[in-house]
Design a protein around this motif. Structure first.
Motif, PDB file in Angstrom:
ATOM      1  N   LEU A 202       0.868  -1.175   0.000  1.00 20.28           N
ATOM      2  CA  LEU A 202       0.000   0.000   0.000  1.00 20.28           C
ATOM      3  C   LEU A 202       0.904   1.223   0.000  1.00 20.28           C
ATOM      4  O   LEU A 202       1.573   1.503   0.994  1.00 20.28           O
ATOM      5  CB  LEU A 202      -0.915  -0.005   1.235  1.00 20.28           C
ATOM      6  N   SER A 203       0.932   1.917  -1.122  1.00 21.54           N
ATOM      7  CA  SER A 203       1.788   3.099  -1.269  1.00 21.54           C
ATOM      8  C   SER A 203       0.927   4.350  -1.168  1.00 21.54           C
ATOM      9  O   SER A 203       0.176   4.685  -2.086  1.00 21.54           O
ATOM     10  CB  SER A 203       2.530   3.069  -2.604  1.00 21.54           C
ATOM     11  N   ASP A 204       1.023   5.024  -0.034  1.00 25.03           N
ATOM     12  CA  ASP A 204       0.246   6.230   0.242  1.00 25.03           C
ATOM     13  C   ASP A 204       1.026   7.430  -0.277  1.00 25.03           C
ATOM     14  O   ASP A 204       2.028   7.835   0.311  1.00 25.03           O
ATOM     15  CB  ASP A 204       0.010   6.328   1.749  1.00 25.03           C
ATOM     16  N   GLU A 205       0.537   8.003  -1.386  1.00 23.49           N
ATOM     17  CA  GLU A 205       1.271   9.055  -2.093  1.00 23.49           C
ATOM     18  C   GLU A 205       0.521  10.390  -2.068  1.00 23.49           C
ATOM     19  O   GLU A 205       0.641  11.212  -2.975  1.00 23.49           O
ATOM     20  CB  GLU A 205       1.561   8.572  -3.520  1.00 23.49           C
ATOM     21  N   ILE A 206      -0.223  10.622  -0.989  1.00 24.14           N
ATOM     22  CA  ILE A 206      -1.106  11.777  -0.898  1.00 24.14           C
ATOM     23  C   ILE A 206      -0.352  13.110  -0.943  1.00 24.14           C
ATOM     24  O   ILE A 206      -0.897  14.132  -1.347  1.00 24.14           O
ATOM     25  CB  ILE A 206      -1.963  11.684   0.391  1.00 24.14           C
ATOM     26  N   TYR A 207       0.943  13.127  -0.547  1.00 24.54           N
ATOM     27  CA  TYR A 207       1.715  14.371  -0.532  1.00 24.54           C
ATOM     28  C   TYR A 207       2.649  14.502  -1.736  1.00 24.54           C
ATOM     29  O   TYR A 207       3.612  15.266  -1.697  1.00 24.54           O
ATOM     30  CB  TYR A 207       2.548  14.447   0.755  1.00 24.54           C
ATOM     31  N   GLU A 208       2.381  13.775  -2.799  1.00 24.91           N
ATOM     32  CA  GLU A 208       3.332  13.686  -3.913  1.00 24.91           C
ATOM     33  C   GLU A 208       3.729  15.033  -4.510  1.00 24.91           C
ATOM     34  O   GLU A 208       4.852  15.186  -4.994  1.00 24.91           O
ATOM     35  CB  GLU A 208       2.771  12.799  -5.028  1.00 24.91           C
ATOM     36  N   HIS A 209       2.844  16.008  -4.519  1.00 25.93           N
ATOM     37  CA  HIS A 209       3.152  17.291  -5.146  1.00 25.93           C
ATOM     38  C   HIS A 209       3.853  18.264  -4.198  1.00 25.93           C
ATOM     39  O   HIS A 209       4.220  19.365  -4.605  1.00 25.93           O
ATOM     40  CB  HIS A 209       1.876  17.939  -5.686  1.00 25.93           C
ATOM     41  N   ILE A 210       4.031  17.861  -2.946  1.00 24.47           N
ATOM     42  CA  ILE A 210       4.656  18.758  -1.969  1.00 24.47           C
ATOM     43  C   ILE A 210       6.065  18.254  -1.700  1.00 24.47           C
ATOM     44  O   ILE A 210       6.350  17.559  -0.721  1.00 24.47           O
ATOM     45  CB  ILE A 210       3.806  18.844  -0.689  1.00 24.47           C
ATOM     46  N   ILE A 233      -2.005   1.877  -5.144  1.00 20.14           N
ATOM     47  CA  ILE A 233      -1.509   3.250  -5.095  1.00 20.14           C
ATOM     48  C   ILE A 233      -2.625   4.132  -4.560  1.00 20.14           C
ATOM     49  O   ILE A 233      -3.699   4.224  -5.154  1.00 20.14           O
ATOM     50  CB  ILE A 233      -1.079   3.753  -6.485  1.00 20.14           C
ATOM     51  N   VAL A 234      -2.380   4.779  -3.420  1.00 21.11           N
ATOM     52  CA  VAL A 234      -3.382   5.591  -2.735  1.00 21.11           C
ATOM     53  C   VAL A 234      -3.044   7.074  -2.887  1.00 21.11           C
ATOM     54  O   VAL A 234      -1.882   7.466  -2.730  1.00 21.11           O
ATOM     55  CB  VAL A 234      -3.456   5.224  -1.246  1.00 21.11           C
ATOM     56  N   ASN A 235      -4.050   7.879  -3.176  1.00 20.32           N
ATOM     57  CA  ASN A 235      -3.832   9.310  -3.341  1.00 20.32           C
ATOM     58  C   ASN A 235      -5.158  10.028  -3.091  1.00 20.32           C
ATOM     59  O   ASN A 235      -6.131   9.414  -2.653  1.00 20.32           O
ATOM     60  CB  ASN A 235      -3.272   9.619  -4.740  1.00 20.32           C
ATOM     61  N   TYR A 250      -8.625   8.497  -3.713  1.00 18.71           N
ATOM     62  CA  TYR A 250      -8.751   7.549  -4.814  1.00 18.71           C
ATOM     63  C   TYR A 250      -7.571   6.601  -4.821  1.00 18.71           C
ATOM     64  O   TYR A 250      -6.543   6.836  -4.151  1.00 18.71           O
ATOM     65  CB  TYR A 250      -8.874   8.274  -6.158  1.00 18.71           C
ATOM     66  N   ALA A 251      -7.713   5.514  -5.532  1.00 21.41           N
ATOM     67  CA  ALA A 251      -6.645   4.517  -5.602  1.00 21.41           C
ATOM     68  C   ALA A 251      -6.735   3.754  -6.905  1.00 21.41           C
ATOM     69  O   ALA A 251      -7.794   3.676  -7.537  1.00 21.41           O
ATOM     70  CB  ALA A 251      -6.739   3.549  -4.426  1.00 21.41           C
ATOM     71  N   ALA A 252      -5.609   3.178  -7.281  1.00 21.61           N
ATOM     72  CA  ALA A 252      -5.557   2.248  -8.407  1.00 21.61           C
ATOM     73  C   ALA A 252      -4.891   0.976  -7.916  1.00 21.61           C
ATOM     74  O   ALA A 252      -3.898   1.018  -7.178  1.00 21.61           O
ATOM     75  CB  ALA A 252      -4.766   2.839  -9.570  1.00 21.61           C
ATOM     76  N   GLY A 253      -5.457  -0.163  -8.313  1.00 12.47           N
ATOM     77  CA  GLY A 253      -4.906  -1.427  -7.854  1.00 12.47           C
ATOM     78  C   GLY A 253      -5.403  -2.590  -8.675  1.00 12.47           C
ATOM     79  O   GLY A 253      -6.118  -2.421  -9.685  1.00 12.47           O
TER      80      GLY A 253
END
Length: 400
Positions: A202-210, A233-235, A250-253
Motif C-alpha cells: 500500500l503506497s500512500d502518495e497523498i503528498y506527492e506534489h509537496i 496506489i493511494v492518493n 482515490y486509488a488504483a490497484g
C-alpha cells in the motif's frame, strides 16, 4: 450493558485530532493557543474547482453514483496516474472513496484475516496501526531512525517479513517525517518483496506534489511495475488542491481488490458525494498553477521552521524533504523539569508542556511509533509559524 464492541478496546482515537481538540478546548476558555496539530492547508480551494462543483449542482448532478465513482472521475484519476506517474492504468483499475483514509480502511477490510500482519515503517501516519487493529490485523512496527533518513531499508524490510505478512505500508513524502524515497530506494525494496509473493504493498502518495529542493516524485508503481498485481496506489485531492473538506480519495490497484473495495463501499456509504466527484475531475484535469504555488509556499514555510528550530537549544530537526510537517527531536528535554517541577518523562509530556505552558499544540512522536519527537504542522502562514517558534523557544528555555 455495554454499547461498545470489544474490538474497539485496542483502538485509540486519532492523536492529531486529539491535539487539535485540546487546543480548541483551551481556546474556548479564552487561552491564546496556536494549533499546529492538524495537517491542513490554509489556502482556499482553487476557484475553478469550486466553479465546477457549482455547475455540477446546478446541472442536476445530485444523485447517487456508482460505488466506485462516476465514469468521469475514474477516467480523470486514471489519466492523472498515466500522465503524472507513468502508471499503466485504466478507469477499471480505479476506485474513489471519502478520503484516502477510507480508501485504506476499505482495502484492509477487504483483505485482512485475523492475525494477518501489516508492516508499518515508523514514524508512520497515526491511523495506520489503529485501522489494522480494528480490522483484526497485527501491526508490525519497524523503527526507521533518523540515521536512515526515516526511510525503510531493504535489510529492515527483510527482517520484518513473516509468513503472516499481508501488507507493507509506504508513505512518501512521509507524514510526519517528510521523508522521500528515490527510484533506487524503491527498486531495492521491490527486490526484497519479489521474494515474498504473499505481501501486498500500500503506497500512500497523498503528498506527492509537496516536494522540496528540486526533488522529483517517483511512484512505487513506476519504480516496481513488476509488482503491479500486488500494489495499491493511494492518493487524493485533499493536500495538493487544498480540498480537505471535500473528502475525496482515490486509488488504483488489482482488479479483484478494487472490486472488493467497491463492494464494501456500496454497503457502507454507497458512494462519494456526486458534486465532490465533479470537483475532483476539475482538479485533476484543470489548471495546475495553484498546486505549484502551494508547493512554493510550503517550501518557504519549511525553511522558516528549520531555521527557527535550529536556533533553539535542546531541539533538533532534519530538514523535511516533502509534505508540510516538522518532526522535531526533543531527546535532550527528556528527564528535565518544567518551571512547575514536573519531569518531562517522554515526548507526550513535552507536547503537553508545550500546549499548556507554551500555548502551541503539537503531537507527540509516540503517536507515530518513533520517539522522542513531536510533530508540528507547517501548513499555516509564516506569521503564525514565526510566533509559534518564538513560543516554543521561550517554553524550552524555561526547562531546567
Amino acid at each position: 450493558m455495554s454499547y461498545v464492541a470489544s474490538r474497539l478496546s485496542v483502538v485509540k482515537p486519532s492523536a492529531s485530532m486529539a491535539a487539535s481538540q485540546a487546543a480548541k478546548a483551551l481556546r474556548a476558555k479564552g487561552v491564546d493557543v496556536i494549533d499546529l496539530g492538524l495537517g491542513e492547508p490554509d489556502f482556499p480551494t482553487p476557484l475553478h474547482i469550486i466553479d465546477a462543483a457549482h455547475f455540477a449542482a446546478k446541472a442536476g448532478q445530485t444523485l447517487y453514483t456508482a460505488a466506485a465513482g462516476t465514469a468521469e472521475v475514474r477516467e480523470a484519476v486514471a489519466g492523472k496516474f498515466r500522465r503524472e506517474n507513468g502508471l499503466d492504468c485504466t478507469a477499471d483499475d480505479v476506485v474513489v472513496a471519502n478520503g484516502a483514509k477510507q480508501i485504506i480502511f476499505n482495502a484492509l477490510m477487504a483483505t485482512l484475516e485475523t492475525g494477518d500482519e501489516a508492516i508499518l515503517p515508523a514514524p508512520y501516519f497515526v491511523s495506520y496501526p489503529e485501522m489494522v487493529k480494528l480490522l483484526g490485523g497485527t501491526p508490525v512496527v519497524v523503527e526507521c531512525p533518523e540515521t536512515t533518513g526515516f526511510r525503510l531499508t531493504p535489510a529492515l524490510l527483510e527482517k520484518a517479513i513473516t509468513p503472516r505478512t499481508k501488507w507493507l505500508f509506504l508513505n512518501m513524502p512521509g507524514n510526519p517525517s517528510g521523508a522521500v524515497y528515490s527510484q533506487s530506494d524503491l527498486e531495492a525494496l521491490g527486490a526484497v518483496l519479489a521474494k515474498h509473493p504473499q505481501v501486498l504493498v500500500l503506497s500512500d502518495e497523498i503528498y506527492e506534489h509537496i516536494l522540496f529542493d528540486g526533488r522529483e516524485f517517483v511512484s512505487f508503481g513506476k519504480a516496481c511495475p513488476e509488482l503491479k498485481d500486488r500494489t495499491l496506489i493511494v492518493n487524493g485531492v485533499s493536500k495538493s488542491y487544498a480540498m480537505t473538506g471535500w473528502r475525496v480519495g482515490y486509488a488504483a490497484g488489482p482488479g479483484p481488490l478494487v472490486k472488493a473495495m467497491s463492494t464494501i463501499q456500496s454497503q457502507s456509504c454507497t458512494s462519494v458525494c456526486s458534486i465532490a466527484q465533479a470537483a475532483t475531475v476539475a482538479a485533476l484535469n484543470g489548471p495546475q498553477d495553484e498546486v505549484a504555488r502551494f508547493r512554493h509556499a510550503f517550501e518557504a514555510r519549511r525553511d522558516l521552521v528549520v531555521d527557527g528550530i535550529r536556533k533553539i537549544n535542546g531541539l533538533t530537526l532534519s530538514p523535511p524533504e516533502g509534505a508540510f510537517y516538522a518532526y522535531i527531536g526533543c531527546a535532550s528535554l527528556i528527564g528535565r523539569k518544567t518551571p512547575k517541577g514536573v519531569t518531562l518523562e517522554d515526548d507526550a509530556a513535552v507536547a503537553n508542556y508545550l500546549l499548556n505552558e507554551g500555548r502551541v499544540a503539537s503531537v507527540p512522536g509516540a503517536a507515530y511509533g518513533l520517539s522522542p519527537y513531536f510533530r508540528i504542522s507547517t501548513a499555516t502562514s509564516e506569521e503564525v509559524l514565526t510566533e509559534a517558534i518564538a513560543r516554543i523557544n521561550a517554553a524550552v528555555a524555561r526547562v531546567e
